[in-house]
Motif scaffolding. Structure first.
Motif, PDB file in Angstrom:
ATOM      1  N   CYS A   1     -28.642 -45.586  37.785  1.00 58.79           N
ATOM      2  CA  CYS A   1     -28.313 -44.941  36.511  1.00 58.79           C
ATOM      3  C   CYS A   1     -27.924 -45.964  35.442  1.00 58.79           C
TER       4      CYS A   1
ATOM      5  N   TRP B   1     -30.865 -45.679  32.642  1.00 56.29           N
ATOM      6  CA  TRP B   1     -30.608 -44.406  31.957  1.00 56.29           C
ATOM      7  C   TRP B   1     -31.298 -44.276  30.597  1.00 56.29           C
ATOM      8  N   ASN B   2     -31.521 -45.381  29.874  1.00 59.23           N
ATOM      9  CA  ASN B   2     -32.146 -45.290  28.554  1.00 59.23           C
ATOM     10  C   ASN B   2     -33.606 -45.746  28.570  1.00 59.23           C
TER      11      ASN B   2
ATOM     12  N   PHE C   1     -36.351 -43.165  33.867  1.00 55.97           N
ATOM     13  CA  PHE C   1     -35.119 -42.532  34.335  1.00 55.97           C
ATOM     14  C   PHE C   1     -35.443 -41.077  34.674  1.00 55.97           C
ATOM     15  N   LYS C   2     -36.045 -40.885  35.835  1.00 61.13           N
ATOM     16  CA  LYS C   2     -36.503 -39.557  36.236  1.00 61.13           C
ATOM     17  C   LYS C   2     -36.433 -39.422  37.745  1.00 61.13           C
TER      18      LYS C   2
ATOM     19  N   ARG D   1     -29.732 -35.389  33.827  1.00 65.59           N
ATOM     20  CA  ARG D   1     -29.549 -34.877  32.462  1.00 65.59           C
ATOM     21  C   ARG D   1     -28.096 -35.010  32.032  1.00 65.59           C
TER      22      ARG D   1
ATOM     23  N   TYR E   1     -25.905 -37.105  33.147  1.00 65.66           N
ATOM     24  CA  TYR E   1     -25.581 -38.531  32.962  1.00 65.66           C
ATOM     25  C   TYR E   1     -25.987 -38.976  31.564  1.00 65.66           C
ATOM     26  N   ARG E   2     -27.173 -38.577  31.126  1.00 59.74           N
ATOM     27  CA  ARG E   2     -27.637 -38.918  29.774  1.00 59.74           C
ATOM     28  C   ARG E   2     -26.731 -38.289  28.711  1.00 59.74           C
TER      29      ARG E   2
ATOM     30  N   LYS F   1     -23.685 -40.356  28.282  1.00 59.59           N
ATOM     31  CA  LYS F   1     -24.000 -41.532  27.472  1.00 59.59           C
ATOM     32  C   LYS F   1     -24.109 -41.149  26.006  1.00 59.59           C
ATOM     33  N   ALA F   2     -24.685 -39.993  25.735  1.00 56.10           N
ATOM     34  CA  ALA F   2     -24.781 -39.512  24.347  1.00 56.10           C
ATOM     35  C   ALA F   2     -23.394 -39.272  23.764  1.00 56.10           C
TER      36      ALA F   2
ATOM     37  N   THR G   1     -30.958 -41.691  24.150  1.00 51.94           N
ATOM     38  CA  THR G   1     -30.558 -41.226  25.487  1.00 51.94           C
ATOM     39  C   THR G   1     -31.673 -40.481  26.212  1.00 51.94           C
ATOM     40  N   GLY G   2     -32.903 -40.576  25.702  1.00 50.07           N
ATOM     41  CA  GLY G   2     -34.054 -40.060  26.441  1.00 50.07           C
ATOM     42  C   GLY G   2     -34.442 -38.630  26.156  1.00 50.07           C
TER      43      GLY G   2
END
Length: 368
Positions: A272, A276-277, A281-282, A314, A316-317, A320-321, A339-340
């Protein structure tokens, strides 16, 4: 001048007295290399010693040790004296015991590290206002940590980093904080308050980085990722039982992670942190990196976090956001893209579902 801490892995036959003699030899020649030996810790059980030294650079420390006794450190890191003292309780030699010329310090640097979180960036707005719950909770934590002889290395409105010398005190402290949290939290507000605690053990200098960095990282992941309120490693459990004549941990109150689960958790978070960015990241990439089928990964992750892999990634992103918005990284579309999330509208919906507030509203509040 910088301050460093080094680690020596010492042979079984080397005693605390031998280490004291080596320290004494260091002090005799330290001036030749611009160094100042502040103190050391010796763990005759785990066969490690740690020196705290003021020095111009790492090379000077190596040269001083080589000249004094020939034992080169296995690792050297730069440290802050105040942080060292908060974790280990001192930055100078303790008083000599008995009437002797040699100050033998058989004092382990092994510590129990607790990471405690009682909110997130969203709830910080309430914490910043120092509402009644926050005041009661912080008073309770400080009082409980002091009662169980813990040392608070760092803290802010919603988290604590605490060091203990014994596992018993760390466990009893965590259980008392857990009990107090339950009765301090207003019933109508219980859905918006959370308490998470992770406890791990280790030494201050490893190959991982800063002081206690590896232990702190492990405890943080236990705290933040595992679904249970109080989480410890199996090593902590075993040490607790040894200290208390095989007394058992109450598994209804505390989750114990086996070594395989710790390994899985650390691999998961390493993926992660590094990915993550990025576009890969899937779930499919995570399964390959972890070495599991999608079904195995789903089963293991749900057991650890109660979430499916897609939900975990999701969320985790989204965390980060949340951090980027708190740092005022950019507008909503920029944060979503970073953040994807391919759509700002979908990002806003996911953010609202997770945190109960639109990212635009959060960003606006964060500016005030």
């Amino acid at each position: 001048m910088p301050i460093y801490m080094d680690r020596h892995d010492i042979p079984d036959e080397i005693t605390a007295e031998h280490v004291a003699l080596m320290h004494q030899e260091d002090l005799k020649v330290q001036h030749l290399y611009g160094c100042k030996g502040m103190t050391y810790w010796c763990d005759s059980v785990r066969h490690t010693a740690f020196c705290l030294i003021e020095a111009p650079d790492k090379k000077a420390i190596e040269k001083m040790h080589k000249h004094a006794h020939g034992e080169i450190p296995h690792q050297i890191i730069e440290v802050d004296a105040h942080i060292v003292e908060s974790f280990l309780g001192r930055i100078e030699d303790p008083e000599k015991k008995g009437n002797t010329n040699l100050n033998i310090i058989d004092d382990p640097a092994f510590r129990v590290i607790m990471v405690l979180e009682a909110g997130d960036l969203i709830n910080n707005f309430k914490a910043d206002q120092l509402d009644i719950f926050s005041q009661k909770f912080h008073r309770s934590v400080f009082k409980t940590v002091q009662r169980y002889e813990g040392s608070i290395a760092k803290h802010n409105n919603d988290s604590y980093l605490v060091s203990f010398k014994t596992v018993t005190n760390a466990i009893l402290c965590a259980l008392k904080i857990q009990y107090n949290f339950k009765y301090i939290t207003p019933k109508l507000d219980s859905a918006h308050r959370r308490l998470k605690i992770g406890i791990s053990v280790g030494t201050p200098v490893t190959d991982h980085g800063g002081i206690f960095e590896e232990t702190i990282e492990r405890a943080t992941y236990m705290c933040e990722i595992v679904q249970d309120q109080v989480v410890i490693s199996e090593e902590v459990k075993n040490l607790y039982e040894n200290e208390n004549h095989s007394a058992r941990i109450d598994r209804e109150l505390i989750r114990i992670l086996r070594p395989k689960e710790i390994k899985f958790l650390m691999q998961l978070m390493a993926f992660c942190k590094s990915t993550w960015n990025k576009d890969d990241f899937k779930l499919s990439k995570l399964a390959v990196v972890m070495g599991y089928s999608k079904a195995q990964l789903n089963r293991k992750l749900k057991k650890l976090t109660s979430k499916s892999p897609n939900t975990f990634l999701r969320e985790y992103r989204l965390r980060k956001a949340l951090e980027l918005l708190h740092q005022q990284f950019g507008n909503i579309s920029e944060v979503a893209y970073e953040t994807g999330f391919n759509s700002a509208a979908y990002f806003s919906k996911c953010f609202l579902d997770a945190y109960g507030i639109l990212p635009s509203k959060y960003a606006q509040l964060n500016l005030n």
